[in-house]
Motif scaffolding. Structure first.
Motif, mmCIF file in Angstrom:
data_model
loop_
_atom_site.group_PDB
_atom_site.id
_atom_site.type_symbol
_atom_site.label_atom_id
_atom_site.label_comp_id
_atom_site.label_asym_id
_atom_site.label_seq_id
_atom_site.Cartn_x
_atom_site.Cartn_y
_atom_site.Cartn_z
ATOM 1 N N VAL A 148 5.542 4.111 -12.069
ATOM 2 C CA VAL A 148 6.671 4.985 -12.366
ATOM 3 C C VAL A 148 6.568 6.213 -11.470
ATOM 4 O O VAL A 148 5.497 6.810 -11.341
ATOM 5 N N MET A 149 7.675 6.582 -10.844
ATOM 6 C CA MET A 149 7.717 7.780 -10.009
ATOM 7 C C MET A 149 8.235 8.951 -10.855
ATOM 8 O O MET A 149 9.438 9.126 -11.037
ATOM 9 N N TRP A 150 7.297 9.716 -11.425
ATOM 10 C CA TRP A 150 7.670 10.839 -12.294
ATOM 11 C C TRP A 150 6.453 11.763 -12.386
ATOM 12 O O TRP A 150 5.519 11.503 -13.132
ATOM 13 N N ASN A 151 6.469 12.852 -11.582
ATOM 14 C CA ASN A 151 5.301 13.718 -11.498
ATOM 15 C C ASN A 151 4.847 14.182 -12.876
ATOM 16 O O ASN A 151 5.633 14.748 -13.642
ATOM 17 N N THR A 152 3.564 13.961 -13.181
ATOM 18 C CA THR A 152 3.040 14.232 -14.511
ATOM 19 C C THR A 152 1.640 14.836 -14.408
ATOM 20 O O THR A 152 0.798 14.324 -13.678
ATOM 21 N N GLU B 276 1.325 13.041 -8.319
ATOM 22 C CA GLU B 276 2.168 13.098 -7.129
ATOM 23 C C GLU B 276 2.824 11.753 -6.879
ATOM 24 O O GLU B 276 2.146 10.736 -6.752
ATOM 25 N N THR B 277 4.136 11.740 -6.816
ATOM 26 C CA THR B 277 4.856 10.492 -6.610
ATOM 27 C C THR B 277 5.491 10.488 -5.224
ATOM 28 O O THR B 277 6.160 11.439 -4.826
ATOM 29 N N VAL B 278 5.270 9.409 -4.500
ATOM 30 C CA VAL B 278 5.861 9.231 -3.174
ATOM 31 C C VAL B 278 6.476 7.833 -3.148
ATOM 32 O O VAL B 278 5.760 6.842 -3.071
ATOM 33 N N PRO B 279 7.794 7.728 -3.233
ATOM 34 C CA PRO B 279 8.444 6.407 -3.317
ATOM 35 C C PRO B 279 8.516 5.700 -1.970
ATOM 36 O O PRO B 279 9.587 5.332 -1.492
ATOM 37 N N PHE B 280 7.360 5.502 -1.379
ATOM 38 C CA PHE B 280 7.255 4.845 -0.073
ATOM 39 C C PHE B 280 6.056 3.911 -0.106
ATOM 40 O O PHE B 280 4.992 4.259 -0.630
ATOM 41 N N PHE B 281 6.226 2.727 0.443
ATOM 42 C CA PHE B 281 5.099 1.810 0.537
ATOM 43 C C PHE B 281 5.177 1.026 1.837
ATOM 44 O O PHE B 281 6.228 0.949 2.486
ATOM 45 N N ILE B 282 4.042 0.453 2.207
ATOM 46 C CA ILE B 282 3.957 -0.419 3.381
ATOM 47 C C ILE B 282 3.662 -1.831 2.906
ATOM 48 O O ILE B 282 2.759 -2.045 2.089
ATOM 49 N N GLY B 283 4.438 -2.787 3.378
ATOM 50 C CA GLY B 283 4.171 -4.195 3.149
ATOM 51 C C GLY B 283 3.444 -4.767 4.352
ATOM 52 O O GLY B 283 3.842 -4.504 5.501
ATOM 53 N N PHE C 191 0.841 -1.186 0.000
ATOM 54 C CA PHE C 191 0.000 0.000 0.000
ATOM 55 C C PHE C 191 0.884 1.247 0.000
ATOM 56 O O PHE C 191 1.913 1.292 0.678
ATOM 57 N N GLY C 192 0.459 2.257 -0.762
ATOM 58 C CA GLY C 192 1.209 3.512 -0.793
ATOM 59 C C GLY C 192 1.568 3.929 -2.205
ATOM 60 O O GLY C 192 0.775 3.821 -3.134
ATOM 61 N N LEU C 193 2.793 4.458 -2.356
ATOM 62 C CA LEU C 193 3.360 4.887 -3.638
ATOM 63 C C LEU C 193 2.685 6.131 -4.207
ATOM 64 O O LEU C 193 2.652 6.333 -5.416
ATOM 65 N N GLY C 194 2.140 6.967 -3.339
ATOM 66 C CA GLY C 194 1.704 8.279 -3.783
ATOM 67 C C GLY C 194 0.343 8.299 -4.432
ATOM 68 O O GLY C 194 -0.497 7.427 -4.206
#
Length: 404
Positions: A172-176, A190-197, A155-158
């Motif tokens: 892909v993490m690339w604000n568009t 909005e890209t947030v390179p963070f996730f919860i496992g 869960f996550g990833l912006g």
């Protein structure tokens, strides 16, 4: 037809990501040749790289890898907490392994080839590098592969469309700035390179701190592995152990900073769409909420309130008296929120653009020219928010919206 087209686009995107990853010539960092311990930091020199584990807290570990003998400058635009108290570590050895115990984690470092495993204090596995690749590089690209148990979910990833559970998808993490996006459009705003496992009631988090174009493959290339990486820079990630999601979020936000508490009214129902104009339509919406006794605290205006899509301006034909409209809505119990895009129209007669030029506030190319891109107003310049002076200047512009 539109849904079918979006689905086919997603299939092609995922196939392209998987194909690119499969065709890359990934190079192993090899086996450990020497180890150095300095307080809460352990460095491993391998045949082709250097890996550094920094134990920031008993349940937070930073992992850096560079395919060189030394690291480059250590900086981050995201991390705000950099001073951490010392952590007592217990170091041990096993066959082809070094073990680091923190009181909350057991970190198993496989020496040949280098691989990482994070276990809890009781020895139960939390996260483990894949056997095949682990951390690797190809040219300037860096990537890390980890095992993906069948019952683990992510869960996550912006700000992404699609399902809440990211398992089985790639991002892909690339604000568009995407107009008319669909359920499978990627990337998005909005890209947030963070996730919860999350697995069997236990949670961990991974934050990949790399400003290059990056990507997360949560089981597309390989059904039993996920991976994350970037087109350049270091492999630099933070591992957080819960065991609950709340603890993971607390630790992650301690690292990167927390938003100030919002006003109470912003937590109520917000009415927003693309787009309400002119003023008569806005008042119609507000009146109907009250007549129908539907709770609502905020009405949003999208880009059509602006004069030619110039931020911090009003279209006086559509909104002849903004201050009076805002006051009227406030009497009805509404707050008004207006969209602000950080794309400044390249217009020598536009006050905000002129101020930005005078203050050298815009992002520039390596050759010194102002970077110009296409946004709603056409050719646009972009504030350099890495500068405190630019952030302050940008903050002063909002007052004009309620004074016109």
């Amino acid at each position: 037809m539109k849904r079918i087209a979006c689905y086919l686009l997603q299939v092609l995107l995922l196939a392209a990501v998987a194909t690119a990853a499969a065709q890359a010539e990934w190079h192993s960092i090899g086996k450990v040749t020497s180890t150095k311990v300095e307080g809460s930091q352990i460095s491993f020199h391998t045949e082709h790289a250097i890996v550094q584990l920094s134990v920031l807290a008993p349940d937070i570990v930073r992992v850096r890898m560079a395919h060189a003998s030394t690291f480059g400058p250590d900086y981050s635009w995201a991390v705000v907490k950099k001073d951490w108290p010392a952590v007592h570590l217990e170091l041990g050895n096993a066959t082809n392994q070094e073990v680091i115990r923190t009181g909350k984690l057991e970190i198993h470092v496989q020496l040949s080839p280098f691989r990482l495993t994070f276990d809890d204090a009781g020895g139960r596995a939390i996260s483990k590098d894949s056997n095949d690749l682990g951390m690797a590089w190809d040219g300037n690209q860096v990537r890390c592969w980890k095992q993906m148990p069948e019952d683990e979910h992510y869960f996550g990833l912006g700000e992404n469309a699609g399902p809440l559970d990211k398992r089985g998808h790639a991002y892909v993490m690339w604000n568009t700035d995407v107009f008319g996006w669909g359920a499978n459009t990627d990337p998005l705003y909005e890209t947030v390179p963070f996730f919860i496992g999350l697995r069997q009631g236990r949670a961990y988090g991974i934050f990949f701190d790399n400003t290059w174009r990056s990507s997360f493959d949560m089981g597309v290339q390989f059904r039993n592995e996920y991976s994350f990486g970037a087109e350049g820079g270091e492999m630099n990630y933070y591992f957080f152990y819960g065991p609950g999601p709340k603890k993971v979020i607390e630790d992650y936000t301690a690292l990167v900073g927390r938003t100030q508490l919002p006003p109470m009214w912003s937590l109520g129902y917000n009415q927003s769409r693309y787009s309400y104009y002119p003023e008569k339509k806005v008042r119609f919406i507000a009146d109907n909420f009250r007549v129908r006794h539907i709770p609502c605290d905020v009405i949003f205006l999208d880009i059509h309130y602006m004069d030619g899509y110039r931020v911090f301006t009003w279209n006086k034909q559509r909104f002849p008296d903004p201050a009076a409209m805002i006051a009227g809505l406030r009497k009805q119990g509404f707050h008004l929120a207006v969209i602000i895009d950080p794309g400044i129209k390249v217009d020598p007669n536009y006050q905000v653009y002129k101020e930005g030029l005078a203050a050298n506030a815009f992002v520039r190319m390596p050759d010194g020219k102002i970077f110009v891109g296409k946004v709603w107003p056409g050719e646009s310049a972009f504030p350099d928010f890495t500068s405190p002076k630019v952030r302050h200047w940008w903050g002063t512009l909002y007052k004009g919206l309620v004074q016109d």
